[in-house]
Design an enzyme around this catalytic site. Structure first.
Site, PDB file in Angstrom:
ATOM      1  N   LYS A 204      -8.020   8.317  32.858  1.00  0.00           N
ATOM      2  CA  LYS A 204      -6.673   8.499  32.295  1.00  0.00           C
ATOM      3  C   LYS A 204      -6.259   9.963  32.471  1.00  0.00           C
ATOM      4  O   LYS A 204      -6.838  10.847  31.843  1.00  0.00           O
ATOM      5  CB  LYS A 204      -6.643   8.153  30.799  1.00  0.00           C
ATOM      6  CG  LYS A 204      -5.197   8.102  30.274  1.00  0.00           C
ATOM      7  CD  LYS A 204      -5.101   8.136  28.782  1.00  0.00           C
ATOM      8  CE  LYS A 204      -5.153   9.526  28.213  1.00  0.00           C
ATOM      9  NZ  LYS A 204      -4.092  10.439  28.694  1.00  0.00           N
ATOM     10  N   GLU A 278     -15.278  19.262  28.238  1.00  0.00           N
ATOM     11  CA  GLU A 278     -14.888  20.549  28.844  1.00  0.00           C
ATOM     12  C   GLU A 278     -13.645  20.981  28.090  1.00  0.00           C
ATOM     13  O   GLU A 278     -12.575  20.385  28.271  1.00  0.00           O
ATOM     14  CB  GLU A 278     -14.549  20.364  30.316  1.00  0.00           C
ATOM     15  CG  GLU A 278     -15.738  19.924  31.140  1.00  0.00           C
ATOM     16  CD  GLU A 278     -15.360  19.701  32.593  1.00  0.00           C
ATOM     17  OE1 GLU A 278     -16.159  20.054  33.452  1.00  0.00           O
ATOM     18  OE2 GLU A 278     -14.268  19.185  32.855  1.00  0.00           O
ATOM     19  N   CYS A 312      -8.465  27.048  31.580  1.00  0.00           N
ATOM     20  CA  CYS A 312      -9.394  27.017  30.431  1.00  0.00           C
ATOM     21  C   CYS A 312     -10.288  28.251  30.362  1.00  0.00           C
ATOM     22  O   CYS A 312     -10.502  28.823  29.304  1.00  0.00           O
ATOM     23  CB  CYS A 312     -10.255  25.769  30.523  1.00  0.00           C
ATOM     24  SG  CYS A 312     -11.154  25.646  32.072  1.00  0.00           S
ATOM     25  N   GLU A 409      -6.348  30.322  21.669  1.00  0.00           N
ATOM     26  CA  GLU A 409      -6.038  30.030  23.069  1.00  0.00           C
ATOM     27  C   GLU A 409      -4.526  29.863  23.217  1.00  0.00           C
ATOM     28  O   GLU A 409      -3.925  29.014  22.558  1.00  0.00           O
ATOM     29  CB  GLU A 409      -6.746  28.746  23.529  1.00  0.00           C
ATOM     30  CG  GLU A 409      -6.528  28.463  25.004  1.00  0.00           C
ATOM     31  CD  GLU A 409      -7.134  27.147  25.478  1.00  0.00           C
ATOM     32  OE1 GLU A 409      -7.028  26.147  24.747  1.00  0.00           O
ATOM     33  OE2 GLU A 409      -7.705  27.121  26.582  1.00  0.00           O
TER      34      GLU A 409
HETATM   35  N1  LIG Z   1     -13.215  23.470  30.063  1.00  0.00           N
HETATM   36  C1  LIG Z   1     -12.550  22.957  31.070  1.00  0.00           C
HETATM   37  O1  LIG Z   1     -13.101  22.687  32.119  1.00  0.00           O
HETATM   38  C2  LIG Z   1     -11.065  22.721  30.948  1.00  0.00           C
HETATM   39  C3  LIG Z   1     -10.317  22.470  32.086  1.00  0.00           C
HETATM   40  C4  LIG Z   1      -8.945  22.250  31.979  1.00  0.00           C
HETATM   41  C5  LIG Z   1      -8.322  22.309  30.730  1.00  0.00           C
HETATM   42  N2  LIG Z   1      -9.063  22.564  29.628  1.00  0.00           N
HETATM   43  C6  LIG Z   1      -8.408  22.662  28.318  1.00  0.00           C
HETATM   44  O2  LIG Z   1      -7.420  21.647  28.172  1.00  0.00           O
HETATM   45  C7  LIG Z   1      -6.398  22.067  27.306  1.00  0.00           C
HETATM   46  C8  LIG Z   1      -5.051  21.793  27.905  1.00  0.00           C
HETATM   47  O3  LIG Z   1      -4.947  20.457  28.276  1.00  0.00           O
HETATM   48  P1  LIG Z   1      -4.140  19.382  27.419  1.00  0.00           P
HETATM   49  O4  LIG Z   1      -3.010  20.036  26.709  1.00  0.00           O
HETATM   50  O5  LIG Z   1      -3.850  18.244  28.332  1.00  0.00           O
HETATM   51  O6  LIG Z   1      -5.216  18.939  26.345  1.00  0.00           O
HETATM   52  P2  LIG Z   1      -5.149  17.751  25.319  1.00  0.00           P
HETATM   53  O7  LIG Z   1      -6.389  17.812  24.515  1.00  0.00           O
HETATM   54  O8  LIG Z   1      -3.859  17.726  24.611  1.00  0.00           O
HETATM   55  O9  LIG Z   1      -5.142  16.436  26.230  1.00  0.00           O
HETATM   56  C9  LIG Z   1      -6.157  16.171  27.173  1.00  0.00           C
HETATM   57  C10 LIG Z   1      -6.203  14.687  27.469  1.00  0.00           C
HETATM   58  O10 LIG Z   1      -6.590  13.990  26.289  1.00  0.00           O
HETATM   59  C11 LIG Z   1      -5.681  12.930  26.046  1.00  0.00           C
HETATM   60  N3  LIG Z   1      -5.669  12.693  24.600  1.00  0.00           N
HETATM   61  C12 LIG Z   1      -4.922  13.326  23.649  1.00  0.00           C
HETATM   62  N4  LIG Z   1      -5.243  12.848  22.424  1.00  0.00           N
HETATM   63  C13 LIG Z   1      -6.208  11.901  22.606  1.00  0.00           C
HETATM   64  C14 LIG Z   1      -6.938  11.061  21.729  1.00  0.00           C
HETATM   65  N5  LIG Z   1      -6.745  11.071  20.402  1.00  0.00           N
HETATM   66  N6  LIG Z   1      -7.859  10.227  22.245  1.00  0.00           N
HETATM   67  C15 LIG Z   1      -8.094  10.199  23.581  1.00  0.00           C
HETATM   68  N7  LIG Z   1      -7.411  10.964  24.474  1.00  0.00           N
HETATM   69  C16 LIG Z   1      -6.484  11.804  23.983  1.00  0.00           C
HETATM   70  C17 LIG Z   1      -4.367  13.443  26.625  1.00  0.00           C
HETATM   71  O11 LIG Z   1      -3.456  12.386  26.838  1.00  0.00           O
HETATM   72  C18 LIG Z   1      -4.859  14.098  27.889  1.00  0.00           C
HETATM   73  O12 LIG Z   1      -5.085  13.150  28.901  1.00  0.00           O
HETATM   74  C19 LIG Z   1      -6.650  23.541  27.065  1.00  0.00           C
HETATM   75  O13 LIG Z   1      -7.250  23.728  25.809  1.00  0.00           O
HETATM   76  C20 LIG Z   1      -7.620  23.905  28.174  1.00  0.00           C
HETATM   77  O14 LIG Z   1      -8.415  25.035  27.900  1.00  0.00           O
HETATM   78  C21 LIG Z   1     -10.412  22.759  29.706  1.00  0.00           C
HETATM   79  N1  LIG Z   2     -11.037  25.647  38.896  1.00  0.00           N
HETATM   80  C1  LIG Z   2     -10.239  25.718  37.770  1.00  0.00           C
HETATM   81  C2  LIG Z   2     -10.846  25.651  36.384  1.00  0.00           C
HETATM   82  C3  LIG Z   2     -10.032  24.783  35.527  1.00  0.00           C
HETATM   83  C4  LIG Z   2      -9.977  25.123  34.105  1.00  0.00           C
HETATM   84  O1  LIG Z   2      -8.919  24.957  33.440  1.00  0.00           O
END
Ligand SMILES: NC(=O)c1ccc[n+]([C@@H]2O[C@H](COP(=O)([O-])OP(=O)(O)OC[C@H]3O[C@@H](n4cnc5c(N)ncnc54)[C@H](O)[C@@H]3O)[C@@H](O)[C@H]2O)c1
Ligand SMILES: NCCCC=O
Length: 458
Positions: A204, A278, A312, A409
């Site tokens: 998803k 992650e 992230c 963040e």
């Molecule tokens: N550590 C990593 O590798 C990494 C990489 C990319 C992004 N991120 C983090 O992601 C965040 C930004 O992304 P975002 O705004 O999409 O995050 P988010 O947590 O709002 O959503 C992420 C995903 O979870 C789904 N989701 C939301 N609520 C849910 C629930 N209750 N149950 C199941 N799924 C649910 C969303 O629809 C989406 O697909 C930032 O905090 C960023 O640091 C981390």
């Molecule tokens: N390669 C990009 C790392 C993604 C984290 O948000």
């Protein structure tokens, strides 16, 4: 015989067609007209829904896709589709799985311009960066393809001529839930290892970026994956929860924010399902005065402004040793002013729009708060375009550890510069965060401090 001769010509024509398609796509043109769910090897409309979502082109604010969020029945259909494929896939040798992943990687490489263009249209990052994302995506699949053929268990000799052995068994249907900042790449991070190990997946994506992951599903099918091996359901939190709570899901791999990660862990715990999370970060970047100055400045820019700062592992707490603080800040301000902001599909653009209006408002609220707390904050600009969410600010200044913009963040192009004096002091402060994730150090000296301190939380 005829077919065999025709094959190379068709292969030659397909990339040409993709190249033509991507070249004709400019900002303000793309409109999705196809179903965005994918199961049993094809695009489908969901059989039920929990509401509707719209996806935007961030640079114009145009709606480019309107789609139903998959309901419980549709989620179950996707899981059943994955189960069917799993029965076939789990019997394959690692080498056979490897072949499919390598072919998928090859197709991605061949279609990289088209994929990068779509990623830019739906996410807003510059085409310059999106190309790198796609490159990393096929490299990820190649990497896991390389591991697939050599995965093996252990043989343990026991007393009396007996022996024990272990086998590596796939788990079954794995769920992937992704964030919007690296839509295609995150889907590859999750599907690569899962499929290499013999699992099937239901994925998803974020409702903000539903487009490119369906192209990945089509690519897996074209590469020879059994129908149903990689499925896509679209939707927001409710759809995600149906996936996490489903009894036939063996594992959940999640990329997103800390609060959502915590909910996912809780849901997974009810079914004793393993999870991989992650999550977000507020990572330190430590710059000692002996470092190569230009490297350090460029490193700090990269660690804060790629993908409009929506990364992230960004090093958003930039600790700078006091004797170079002023020079460093001046140089950063100078270079930030030169970052080319604009239409993300243009070749020379280095910063596009933030993902959407709410994200922009969130970032601006952090900046407003910071301005109230620190006097020497330099703000590059906040450019408002008439249509929708535009971007582009970079507040910089002498921050303090207790400021909200330093503790939380932001997920936007905001760099906080924090002066420090000694190594001991900066390590203590760098570790003083509720997040983990990443860390960076610029110094010419060998690191003589105890890195286990830094590793404790990071
Ligand atoms: N550590 C990593 O590798 C990494 C990489 C990319 C992004 N991120 C983090 O992601 C965040 C930004 O992304 P975002 O705004 O999409 O995050 P988010 O947590 O709002 O959503 C992420 C995903 O979870 C789904 N989701 C939301 N609520 C849910 C629930 N209750 N149950 C199941 N799924 C649910 C969303 O629809 C989406 O697909 C930032 O905090 C960023 O640091 C981390
Ligand atoms: N390669 C990009 C790392 C993604 C984290 O948000």
């Amino acid at each position: 015989m005829k077919l065999l001769r025709a094959a190379p010509i068709i292969r030659f024509l397909i990339p040409k067609l993709h190249q033509t398609m991507s070249r004709s796509l400019s900002t303000g043109v793309f409109q999705n007209s196809q179903p965005l769910n994918y199961r049993a090897g094809g695009r489908v409309q969901p059989v039920d829904s929990v509401g509707q979502e719209q996806a935007y082109e961030p640079s114009t604010g145009r709606v480019i896709a309107t789609f139903a969020c998959s309901g419980e029945k549709e989620v179950n259909e996707a899981i059943q589709s994955a189960k069917t494929a799993f029965k076939i896939w789990r019997q394959k040798s690692g080498m056979e799985r490897s072949r499919v992943l390598l072919e998928a990687a090859r197709i991605i490489r061949e279609r990289s311009e088209e994929l990068a263009t779509m990623e830019t249209i739906n996410n807003g990052k510059s085409i310059f960066e999106a190309r790198v994302d796609i490159e990393i995506s096929w490299q990820t699949l190649e990497y896991y393809a390389g591991l697939a053929g050599s995965m093996a268990g252990q043989h343990v000799q026991l007393p009396g001529g007996s022996f024990g052995y272990t086998r590596r068994e796939p788990l079954g249907v794995c769920v992937g839930i992704g964030a919007w900042n690296y839509p295609f790449q995150i889907a590859c991070w999750k599907s690569g290892p899962a499929l290499a190990c013999g699992n099937a997946m239901v994925y998803k994506p974020s409702p903000f970026t539903p487009i490119t992951v369906v192209l990945l599903a089509e690519i897996f099918t074209e590469a020879g994956a059994p129908p149903g091996l990689f499925n896509v359901v679209q939707g927001a939190a409710a759809t995600g929860e149906f996936l996490c709570k489903h009894a036939e899901v063996a594992k959940i791999s999640f990329t997103g924010s800390v609060p959502t990660g915590s909910k996912i862990m809780e849901m997974a715990s009810k079914g004793i399902k393993p999870v991989t999370l992650e999550l977000g970060g507020k990572s330190p970047l430590i710059i000692f005065s002996d470092s190569n100055f230009d490297n350090a400045v460029n490193g700090a820019l990269m660690a804060n402004f790629l993908t409009q700062g929506q990364v992230c592992c960004n090093g958003t707490r930039v600790f700078v040793q006091r004797d170079i603080l002023q020079k460093f800040t001046e140089e950063v301000v100078k270079k930030v002013a030169k970052i080319k902001i604009g239409d993300p599909l243009l070749e020379d653009t280095r910063m596009g729009p933030l993902i959407n209006r709410p994200q922009l408002e969130k970032v601006l609220a952090f900046v407003k708060g910071a301005k109230e707390q620190v006097s020497c904050l330099a703000v590059k600009m906040v450019k408002r375009n008439q249509t929708h969410h535009e971007v582009s600010l970079s507040p910089i200044g002498e921050c303090r550890d207790d400021m909200t913009c330093v503790k939380e963040e932001i997920f936007g192009p905001v760099m906080s510069i924090l002066p420090f004096d000694t190594e001991e002091e900066v390590l203590e402060r760098a570790n003083n965060t509720t997040y983990g994730l990443a860390a960076g150090v610029f110094s010419r000296f060998e690191l003589c401090f105890n890195t286990s301190t830094l590793n404790r939380k990071i």
